[in-house]
Structure formats: structure tokens, C-alpha cells
Design a protein around this motif. Sequence first.
Motif, PDB file in Angstrom:
ATOM      1  N   MET A  65       0.769  -0.957  -0.323  1.00 53.17           N
ATOM      2  CA  MET A  65       0.069  -0.007  -0.140  1.00 53.17           C
ATOM      3  C   MET A  65       0.929   1.362   0.030  1.00 53.17           C
ATOM      4  SD  MET A  65      -3.223  -0.747   2.592  1.00 53.17           S
ATOM      5  CE  MET A  65      -2.436  -1.888   3.822  1.00 53.17           C
ATOM      6  N   GLU A  66       1.838   1.370   0.732  1.00 45.31           N
ATOM      7  CA  GLU A  66       2.804   2.359   0.854  1.00 45.31           C
ATOM      8  C   GLU A  66       3.617   2.424  -0.504  1.00 45.31           C
ATOM      9  OE1 GLU A  66       4.797   2.220   4.670  1.00 45.31           O
ATOM     10  OE2 GLU A  66       2.878   2.440   5.749  1.00 45.31           O
ATOM     11  N   ASN A  71       4.307   5.654  -5.560  1.00 44.76           N
ATOM     12  CA  ASN A  71       4.703   5.676  -6.837  1.00 44.76           C
ATOM     13  C   ASN A  71       3.436   5.859  -7.674  1.00 44.76           C
ATOM     14  OD1 ASN A  71       7.039   5.115  -5.824  1.00 44.76           O
ATOM     15  ND2 ASN A  71       7.288   2.813  -6.814  1.00 44.76           N
ATOM     16  N   HIS A  72       2.158   5.654  -7.318  1.00 47.20           N
ATOM     17  CA  HIS A  72       1.102   5.707  -8.030  1.00 47.20           C
ATOM     18  C   HIS A  72      -0.151   6.571  -7.488  1.00 47.20           C
ATOM     19  CE1 HIS A  72       2.399   3.341 -11.258  1.00 47.20           C
ATOM     20  NE2 HIS A  72       3.137   2.477 -10.275  1.00 47.20           N
ATOM     21  N   PRO A  73       0.228   7.687  -7.118  1.00 46.02           N
ATOM     22  CA  PRO A  73      -0.898   8.561  -6.304  1.00 46.02           C
ATOM     23  C   PRO A  73      -2.129   8.707  -7.322  1.00 46.02           C
ATOM     24  CG  PRO A  73       0.712  10.118  -7.126  1.00 46.02           C
ATOM     25  CD  PRO A  73       1.399   8.667  -7.567  1.00 46.02           C
ATOM     26  N   GLU A  74      -2.178   8.409  -8.287  1.00 45.80           N
ATOM     27  CA  GLU A  74      -3.554   8.320  -9.270  1.00 45.80           C
ATOM     28  C   GLU A  74      -4.549   7.476  -8.659  1.00 45.80           C
ATOM     29  OE1 GLU A  74      -0.719   5.526 -11.697  1.00 45.80           O
ATOM     30  OE2 GLU A  74      -0.390   7.451 -10.332  1.00 45.80           O
ATOM     31  N   TYR A  75      -4.148   6.288  -8.010  1.00 41.50           N
ATOM     32  CA  TYR A  75      -5.050   5.496  -7.671  1.00 41.50           C
ATOM     33  C   TYR A  75      -5.362   5.722  -5.960  1.00 41.50           C
ATOM     34  CZ  TYR A  75      -3.839   2.246 -11.348  1.00 41.50           C
ATOM     35  OH  TYR A  75      -3.474   1.829 -12.599  1.00 41.50           O
ATOM     36  N   LYS A  76      -6.799   5.519  -5.658  1.00 41.64           N
ATOM     37  CA  LYS A  76      -7.168   5.572  -4.361  1.00 41.64           C
ATOM     38  C   LYS A  76      -7.195   4.121  -3.678  1.00 41.64           C
ATOM     39  CE  LYS A  76      -9.525   9.907  -3.907  1.00 41.64           C
ATOM     40  NZ  LYS A  76     -10.677  10.679  -3.350  1.00 41.64           N
ATOM     41  N   ILE A  77      -7.070   4.039  -2.326  1.00 38.03           N
ATOM     42  CA  ILE A  77      -6.815   2.596  -1.947  1.00 38.03           C
ATOM     43  C   ILE A  77      -8.077   2.374  -0.821  1.00 38.03           C
ATOM     44  CG2 ILE A  77      -5.364   1.411   0.067  1.00 38.03           C
ATOM     45  CD1 ILE A  77      -2.854   2.843  -1.344  1.00 38.03           C
TER      46      ILE A  77
END
Length: 409
Positions: A65-66, A71-77
Motif C-alpha cells: 500500500m505504501e 509511486n502511483h498517487p493516481e489510485y485511491k486505496i
Amino acid sequence: MYNLAIYLYLLGVAIASLFNKKVKKMWHGERMAFEVLREKVDPCASYVWFHAASLGEFEQGRPLMERLRRNHPEYKILLTFFSPSGYEVQKNYNRADIVCYLPLDTPINAIRFLRLVRPVMAFFIKYEFWYNYLHILKHRNVPVYSVSSIFRPGQIFFRWYGFAYRRVLRCFTHFYVQNDVSRNLLSGIGISQDIVTVTGDTRFDRVLKIKEMSKQLPVVDAFRKGHKVFVAGSSWPSDEDIFIEYFRDHPEWRMIIAPHVVSDEHLQQIIEKIGAGRKILRYTGATPEDAMDADCLIIDCYGLLSSIYHYGDVAYVGGGFGVGIHNVLEAAVWGMPVVFGPNNANFQEAQGLKGSGGGFDFSTYGEFEEIMHRLVSDEAWLEKCGRDAGDYVKSKAGATDIIFSNVKL
């Protein structure tokens, strides 16, 4: 048959929630999950879903997750839990955009959940094989990854009567397993080796990161100065009966106890076992000046254990006289020998630590005394065992890198 069992389980949970606080929290959390999702899901966002049964599995998923967040802030978790012991501790985890319980795996719940979230991919940690969720994800062509998973011959997939349930394994896009045994078992039931990669356990990456972020603790530092220190982490009464008896007869060592259950009743039991004649401090009420001449420091709060191991010369990890030992890697990463009880056969990291020369198990007080006597009397061997433990952890790092080099983001 599976769905019938799930509905019967659901009925049992509903009844048990009337009498058990932990079950009540889970029951309420699962029922509230849809409300949380309706309130928080951004319909325009792309969600990556991580599911962890409890706190241990969360720690295995955390490096992923971290890394994804960085590396991919375009995704939400989206992070979901099955157990209150995971959710209650990490419900405010700030690397996830939404944290909630996973509603029980009925067909209706799975359909509602996935319609609300619409994940673009999913990571199921270690043992999570939810039949309805996984089949709907496959039907929707959502990539699903099993990470840090470990398989054993006794699991239902590999029994003669487990043929129908094996179908759930074919819902996964890729398995990132901990060892060759798991890969071979999957191969034996027809899972293509093209979708199985042996990566090891992401917890090795996690404990190395924890070590980098460890806290300086002035009270513990003052307690340690000029003395050998034995750190007992996540201990239960059955563990404490053994190591406290040993240290009553060996006052040359100082002892830190971080029990698994921090309650006034349990802490008082520990104090009574240690007995009179020793200066005992509780961490939350201590100052560095108090700690300088104390014999035993009891950690009466949560969240410090991984940093406290830094101050030890020998570590004891509890749980080995119950259902199984707790996290031995948090101690081993600091380069010290780790001792634990006999119920460790299903814990690969404990087996690896023993094989490396940095870990030791025992079943009786006499065996514990023998291990400690050698560690106490042979300084060179103590140092070698510590190096072996630390080297073992470092040698197993890298699972997170392997997974992210393969997953298509």
C-alpha cells in the motif's frame, strides 16, 4: 454448500454478538460497511482494494500500500478487514482513503460491495479466499493478486473432497507465494506455474522499514545503560511463568516485558510473579531517572514494541504456548537472538530463523534455562547468533520489489 455454510455462520455471528463484545464490534462493523462506502467512495476515482483478515495480514500488505501510494498517487486505496483486532487498530490508517470491514461473503453482499467500489484491481493478503467476491471479480475481469500467500497440504484445496472449492483459486490473476512448497502444491492441482511466483514474505520489507523509523525512548535508554537486557514481547501468562522464574535467579540481567494483553489485571499478575525485592517500573509513569536503577520495566501501553527491541540483547517472543508465536521478525531485525515457545511449526519465519542459527525454541523450563545459560556465558556465541538473526532478515527482503515489477499498474 459454501453459501449455505456462510448463511449459517452469519446466523451464528448474529447470536454470538449478543454475548461477546468483539463479535458485536465485527457484526456492527460489517453492517455499517455499506453506509461507509456510500458516504466515502468517489465514483470518479480508480480504487485498488486491499483485503487483510487481521493485523498480521495488514502488516504484510502495508509495504504494498505504501509503495502504491508513493509511486502511483493516481489510485485511491480501499482497505478492508475481517477481524476487529485489525480494524480497531488500523481504522485511521492514513495511507488508505477508505478503511472498513468487509461484509460477509454472501452473493448479495459481494454484488453490492463491488457495485459501490468498482475496484480496478484487488490484493488479497495471505489466506484470504472469499468465494463470491473472487468469482464476481473474475467475471468482471478485475485483476486479483494473492500476496504473501502460503499453502500447506492440509488445506481444503489439496484434500480429496476439496475439488469444488479449488475453483476459487482459478479466480486469481497471479499468486505471489512465500515458498517453493506452496508453488509445488498449486502445481499439483493444475494451477499454471506461469501465474505463481515465489517472492517470500513482504513482512521482511516491513520490519526493515520499521527499523529505519524506530523511536528513541529515553526511559528505555536509561534503563539499559551498562546492563544486559532481556526483552519479552507479546507475552502471555504461560510465557511469563517461564522467563520470570529464570530472571528471579539471574539478577545480573535487566528485563523488559511488553505483554500481549495490557490490562491492570494482567500487569498485576506479572508484578506478583516477579515478587518482592526487585524495583519494577511501569513505562507510562516512569522517568529516565527512575529507570536508571530499576530491575524490570513493564510496557503498559501499545505501539512501542518494535522500537523497544532495539534495546535488547536477547529477545523472547510470546504466544508459543498458545495458538502460535507472534512476530519474531520485529526482534530479529535488530540483530539479536530470538527465543520462543514450541508452537511454531506453521510459522515459516520462525523455522527460517531457527535454521539460520538466530532463533531457538523450547518446550520446558529446563530447555529455556539451557539456551539462556549458553547465551549468557558465551559472549562470542551471543554476538554470532545476533548477527545470524539480522542477516536472515536482510537476506529475505525484496518481495515488494518483485511484486511491483510484475503487477501491471
